[in-house]
Structure formats: structure tokens, C-alpha cells
Design a protein around this motif. Structure first.
Motif, PDB file in Angstrom:
ATOM      1  N   GLN A   1       0.974  -1.204   0.110  1.00 34.83           N
ATOM      2  CA  GLN A   1      -0.090  -0.005   0.096  1.00 34.83           C
ATOM      3  C   GLN A   1       0.769   1.161  -0.220  1.00 34.83           C
ATOM      4  N   SER A   2       2.283   1.255   0.256  1.00 37.07           N
ATOM      5  CA  SER A   2       3.008   2.343   0.230  1.00 37.07           C
ATOM      6  C   SER A   2       4.015   2.428  -0.934  1.00 37.07           C
ATOM      7  N   HIS A   3       3.790   1.644  -1.939  1.00 40.07           N
ATOM      8  CA  HIS A   3       4.694   1.550  -2.915  1.00 40.07           C
ATOM      9  C   HIS A   3       4.452   3.076  -3.985  1.00 40.07           C
ATOM     10  N   ARG A   4       3.197   3.600  -3.774  1.00 38.56           N
ATOM     11  CA  ARG A   4       2.820   4.833  -4.842  1.00 38.56           C
ATOM     12  C   ARG A   4       3.096   6.247  -3.851  1.00 38.56           C
ATOM     13  N   CYS A   5       3.866   7.054  -4.444  1.00 34.65           N
ATOM     14  CA  CYS A   5       4.423   8.073  -3.754  1.00 34.65           C
ATOM     15  C   CYS A   5       3.027   9.079  -3.746  1.00 34.65           C
ATOM     16  N   GLY A   6       3.000   9.989  -2.927  1.00 28.46           N
ATOM     17  CA  GLY A   6       2.124  11.178  -2.975  1.00 28.46           C
ATOM     18  C   GLY A   6       1.924  11.728  -4.180  1.00 28.46           C
ATOM     19  N   ILE A   7       3.371  12.290  -4.883  1.00 25.55           N
ATOM     20  CA  ILE A   7       3.300  12.597  -6.236  1.00 25.55           C
ATOM     21  C   ILE A   7       3.987  11.492  -6.969  1.00 25.55           C
ATOM     22  N   ASN A   8       3.196  10.527  -7.516  1.00 26.41           N
ATOM     23  CA  ASN A   8       3.578   9.233  -8.295  1.00 26.41           C
ATOM     24  C   ASN A   8       3.836   9.428  -9.556  1.00 26.41           C
ATOM     25  N   LEU A   9       5.347   9.412  -9.995  1.00 26.21           N
ATOM     26  CA  LEU A   9       5.780   9.470 -11.096  1.00 26.21           C
ATOM     27  C   LEU A   9       5.797   8.268 -11.829  1.00 26.21           C
ATOM     28  N   ALA A  10       5.726   6.938 -11.097  1.00 26.07           N
ATOM     29  CA  ALA A  10       5.808   5.560 -11.457  1.00 26.07           C
ATOM     30  C   ALA A  10       4.665   5.510 -12.443  1.00 26.07           C
ATOM     31  N   ALA A  11       3.600   6.119 -12.247  1.00 33.26           N
ATOM     32  CA  ALA A  11       2.084   6.010 -13.352  1.00 33.26           C
ATOM     33  C   ALA A  11       2.656   6.422 -14.606  1.00 33.26           C
ATOM     34  N   TRP A  12       3.770   7.134 -14.986  1.00 34.91           N
ATOM     35  CA  TRP A  12       4.144   7.525 -16.124  1.00 34.91           C
ATOM     36  C   TRP A  12       4.281   6.109 -16.953  1.00 34.91           C
ATOM     37  N   PHE A  13       4.875   5.307 -16.389  1.00 39.90           N
ATOM     38  CA  PHE A  13       5.374   3.935 -17.012  1.00 39.90           C
ATOM     39  C   PHE A  13       4.006   3.190 -17.167  1.00 39.90           C
ATOM     40  N   ASP A  14       3.112   3.243 -16.546  1.00 40.17           N
ATOM     41  CA  ASP A  14       1.776   2.529 -16.520  1.00 40.17           C
ATOM     42  C   ASP A  14       0.940   3.351 -17.831  1.00 40.17           C
ATOM     43  N   ILE A  15       0.613   4.517 -17.605  1.00 35.92           N
ATOM     44  CA  ILE A  15      -0.426   5.164 -18.384  1.00 35.92           C
ATOM     45  C   ILE A  15       0.000   6.696 -18.770  1.00 35.92           C
ATOM     46  N   GLY A  16       1.238   6.962 -18.616  1.00 33.81           N
ATOM     47  CA  GLY A  16       1.476   8.171 -19.285  1.00 33.81           C
ATOM     48  C   GLY A  16       1.275   9.299 -18.166  1.00 33.81           C
ATOM     49  N   THR A  17       0.937   9.180 -17.032  1.00 30.63           N
ATOM     50  CA  THR A  17       0.611  10.108 -16.386  1.00 30.63           C
ATOM     51  C   THR A  17       1.625  10.455 -15.198  1.00 30.63           C
ATOM     52  N   VAL A  18       1.343  11.613 -14.388  1.00 30.75           N
ATOM     53  CA  VAL A  18       1.659  11.773 -13.111  1.00 30.75           C
ATOM     54  C   VAL A  18       0.530  11.583 -12.162  1.00 30.75           C
ATOM     55  N   GLU A  19       0.595  11.141 -10.851  1.00 30.04           N
ATOM     56  CA  GLU A  19      -0.791  10.861 -10.121  1.00 30.04           C
ATOM     57  C   GLU A  19      -0.254  11.672  -8.995  1.00 30.04           C
ATOM     58  N   ILE A  20      -1.237  12.433  -8.586  1.00 28.84           N
ATOM     59  CA  ILE A  20      -1.122  13.338  -7.220  1.00 28.84           C
ATOM     60  C   ILE A  20      -2.176  12.628  -6.177  1.00 28.84           C
ATOM     61  N   ARG A  21      -1.588  11.915  -5.195  1.00 27.99           N
ATOM     62  CA  ARG A  21      -2.513  10.811  -4.375  1.00 27.99           C
ATOM     63  C   ARG A  21      -2.839  11.600  -3.042  1.00 27.99           C
ATOM     64  N   TYR A  22      -2.490  12.786  -2.869  1.00 29.77           N
ATOM     65  CA  TYR A  22      -2.719  13.717  -1.296  1.00 29.77           C
ATOM     66  C   TYR A  22      -4.053  14.054  -0.836  1.00 29.77           C
ATOM     67  N   ALA A  23      -5.059  13.977  -2.041  1.00 28.79           N
ATOM     68  CA  ALA A  23      -6.409  14.474  -1.607  1.00 28.79           C
ATOM     69  C   ALA A  23      -6.987  13.543  -0.647  1.00 28.79           C
ATOM     70  N   ASN A  24      -7.831  14.041   0.176  1.00 29.25           N
ATOM     71  CA  ASN A  24      -8.765  13.046   0.925  1.00 29.25           C
ATOM     72  C   ASN A  24     -10.128  12.778   0.072  1.00 29.25           C
ATOM     73  N   GLY A  25     -10.783  11.607   0.428  1.00 30.69           N
ATOM     74  CA  GLY A  25     -11.632  11.145  -0.219  1.00 30.69           C
ATOM     75  C   GLY A  25     -12.964  12.244  -0.174  1.00 30.69           C
ATOM     76  N   SER A  26     -13.795  12.546  -1.001  1.00 30.63           N
ATOM     77  CA  SER A  26     -14.920  13.348  -1.059  1.00 30.63           C
ATOM     78  C   SER A  26     -15.943  12.927  -2.228  1.00 30.63           C
ATOM     79  N   LEU A  27     -17.248  13.079  -2.033  1.00 28.48           N
ATOM     80  CA  LEU A  27     -18.110  12.968  -2.956  1.00 28.48           C
ATOM     81  C   LEU A  27     -18.838  14.290  -3.190  1.00 28.48           C
ATOM     82  N   ASN A  28     -18.253  15.432  -2.599  1.00 27.22           N
ATOM     83  CA  ASN A  28     -18.597  16.669  -2.881  1.00 27.22           C
ATOM     84  C   ASN A  28     -18.379  17.298  -4.196  1.00 27.22           C
TER      85      ASN A  28
END
Length: 302
Positions: A155-182
């Protein structure tokens, strides 16, 4: 390495919306949207619940789709709790692979400001560890996804600013936001991430203060999903897991080659240990802890 000025509204993005409750299997989806029914979250009773909703690649002009799907989730009784996150993927198409080192350096400079602005809950930090200088140094020599993956529990493999996502789908993933349906909280989070990625792609120097960072980007300085504290029972579970992982790690390595412990849970007949292998497959074992040593009572793979 080119610095290309890009309108943040033109960047492709996606947003992973985690939630608990509701009836995700019955939610009517807009074209291209996917309900990942195998991505379950932990609800307030400790049971697996909800799901993760993912859109097709979107642009800013498509954001009304997000509002529509959030409304459908809420109508089915879904909510976001302390276990849920909001992960935004932003495409790096304008800059390509040569920009990845620039984004790694930017993560080292600004990740704490991004985390503070988005008010990441303390209980979710395990899901978004920081990029480290060691990762940057490994990537300079290896230029591989593995260099950008945090070592430790799955569960800790992907960093808060996850550049490994570039190799999967060509993106940077930003994971810091808390969940919301607002609606507004989710859209504000997407806007910040788009503006931030566009600025880094352009090679801009940004302030390290959270509110100054948002102001410099022209992004909202507030109104992001608020942190929700986890219940005491969950924190106690994590404390116990963290204490047991070093004890059980050698046994896990013997049971599953290159395996890492995902979670440890008490069960009526012993202690359940889930071990993820190098391919992401989950192996589950029931252990008995007699005085002479650990005994494997049951094994299964999922």
C-alpha cells in the motif's frame, strides 16, 4: 529537454474516486466510466465496502461528467470516509518522457506544500509516502519504474506525487487529497492538480508555502476535502500490524518469493496474513502462533 507552455485546461486527466457504502454494482455509468468492483474500501464497521470509480480520459471542459457521476453515487447511498482517497492523474503528453526528471525534482521541492494544501489525513499518509532523493538518484542511473516505487508494504509503493504512473499510463498521479463525493471539492482538487502539473511542465519556479503555491498557480487556496480521523479501532489495528510486520516478514519471504505483507488481521482460528507477490497476486495464510514458533494452518491465493 523542452519547456512547453501549455494551457492547463487542455491537459488530459482522470480521477480515482474511492467511496464506501451504496450499491456500486447497480450505478448506471456514463460512457467510458468504469466501476472497479475489486477495489473495495474499509467502512466504519471494518468491513470491505464501496468501490472505486474511474472516468475515461477527460479534459477540463468535460468536468460536468464528474458532477453527474458523483450525484449518481450519492443517490445510491455512497459516502467517503476516513479510508477513502481522491487520486488525480494528469497526462504528460505535451512534454514526454524527458520531463520525468523535472517532475521528480519538483516533487522533492513541493510535495510537502501540496500535502499541506490538500490537508492529507495522518491516517492516509501510508498510501502516499514522499519521493526521496534516493529515488531520484536511482532513476538517474536506471530510468525504470522500479526506481520510482517506494519500497515497503504494497500500500506504500506509490508516492504522494507518483511518477511511476508514467510507465503505466503516461501520467503523474497526485494522491494527497482526502476522499470526497462533494462536487466542488473534487473539481477544486482536479483544478489544482492540472494547474500544478502545467506549471512544472513549463519549468516554473514555485513558492514552497502551501497558500502561496496555490495563489501563484491561480488555484483555489481552500475548499479541498477535509481530513476525517480514523476510528480508534483502526489505528490500533495499524499499530499492531506495524509491530508484527518485522516479525512475520522472514516467514512471508519463505512463503511467497519476493512477497510483501499487505495486511495482518485477527481471525477466529488464528491470524490472517495477506502477502502480495511481485505480480500483484494476493496469497492469504492463516497462521497459528504456538510457543514453539509460527505454524501455517491454511493457505489460499486470490
Amino acid at each position: 529537454m523542452k519547456s512547453l507552455r501549455t494551457d492547463w485546461r487542455s491537459l488530459q486527466f482522470g480521477v480515482e474516486i474511492e467511496f464506501v457504502g451504496g450499491t456500486p454494482e447497480t450505478v448506471e455509468l456514463l460512457p467510458g466510466w468504469i466501476m472497479s468492483l475489486d477495489e473495495r474500501q474499509i467502512d466504519d464497521t471494518g468491513e470491505e465496502s464501496g468501490s472505486e470509480l474511474n472516468p475515461p480520459p477527460l479534459r477540463w471542459e468535460d468536468r460536468e461528467q464528474i458532477r453527474e457521476m458523483l450525484a449518481r453515487l450519492r443517490a445510491h447511498g455512497a459516502t467517503a470516509n476516513w479510508n477513502c482517497g481522491l487520486h488525480v492523474h494528469v497526462g504528460l503528453e505535451p512534454w514526454g518522457p524527458d520531463a520525468v526528471p523535472r517532475f521528480i525534482d519538483a516533487a522533492l521541492l513541493y510535495q510537502e506544500a501540496v500535502r499541506a494544501l490538500l490537508k492529507t489525513s495522518e491516517d492516509r499518509l501510508a498510501f502516499c509516502p514522499p519521493v526521496t532523493r534516493e529515488m531520484r538518484d536511482r532513476f538517474r542511473s536506471e530510468r525504470a519504474e522500479a526506481a520510482l516505487r517506494h519500497k515497503g508494504r504494497p500500500q506504500s509503493h506509490r508516492c504522494g506525487i507518483n511518477l511511476a504512473a508514467w510507465f503505466d499510463i503516461g501520467t503523474v498521479e497526485i494522491r494527497y487529497a482526502n476522499g470526497s463525493l462533494n462536487d466542488d471539492e473534487v473539481i477544486r482538487t482536479v483544478e489544482f492538480c492540472l494547474r500544478f502539473v502545467a506549471a512544472i511542465g513549463e519549468g516554473r519556479t514555485l513558492p514552497g508555502d502551501p497558500k502561496q503555491l496555490a495563489a501563484e498557480l491561480g488555484a483555489p487556496v481552500s475548499g479541498y476535502p477535509e481530513p476525517i480521523p480514523a476510528p480508534r479501532w483502526y489505528r490500533e489495528r495499524i499499530w499492531l500490524e506495524n509491530a508484527l510486520v518485522p516479525v512475520l516478514a522472514p516467514l512471508a519471504a519463505n512463503l511467497v518469493q519476493d512477497g510483501e505483507i499487505l495486511h495482518i488481521l485477527p481471525e477466529p482460528d488464528g491470524i490472517g496474513v495477506a502477502i502480495e507477490d511481485a505480480d500483484g497476486k494476493l496469497h492469504k495464510y492463516l497462521l497459528h502462533p504456538p510457543s514453539a514458533g509460527w505454524e501455517v494452518a491454511l493457505a489460499k491465493m486470490s
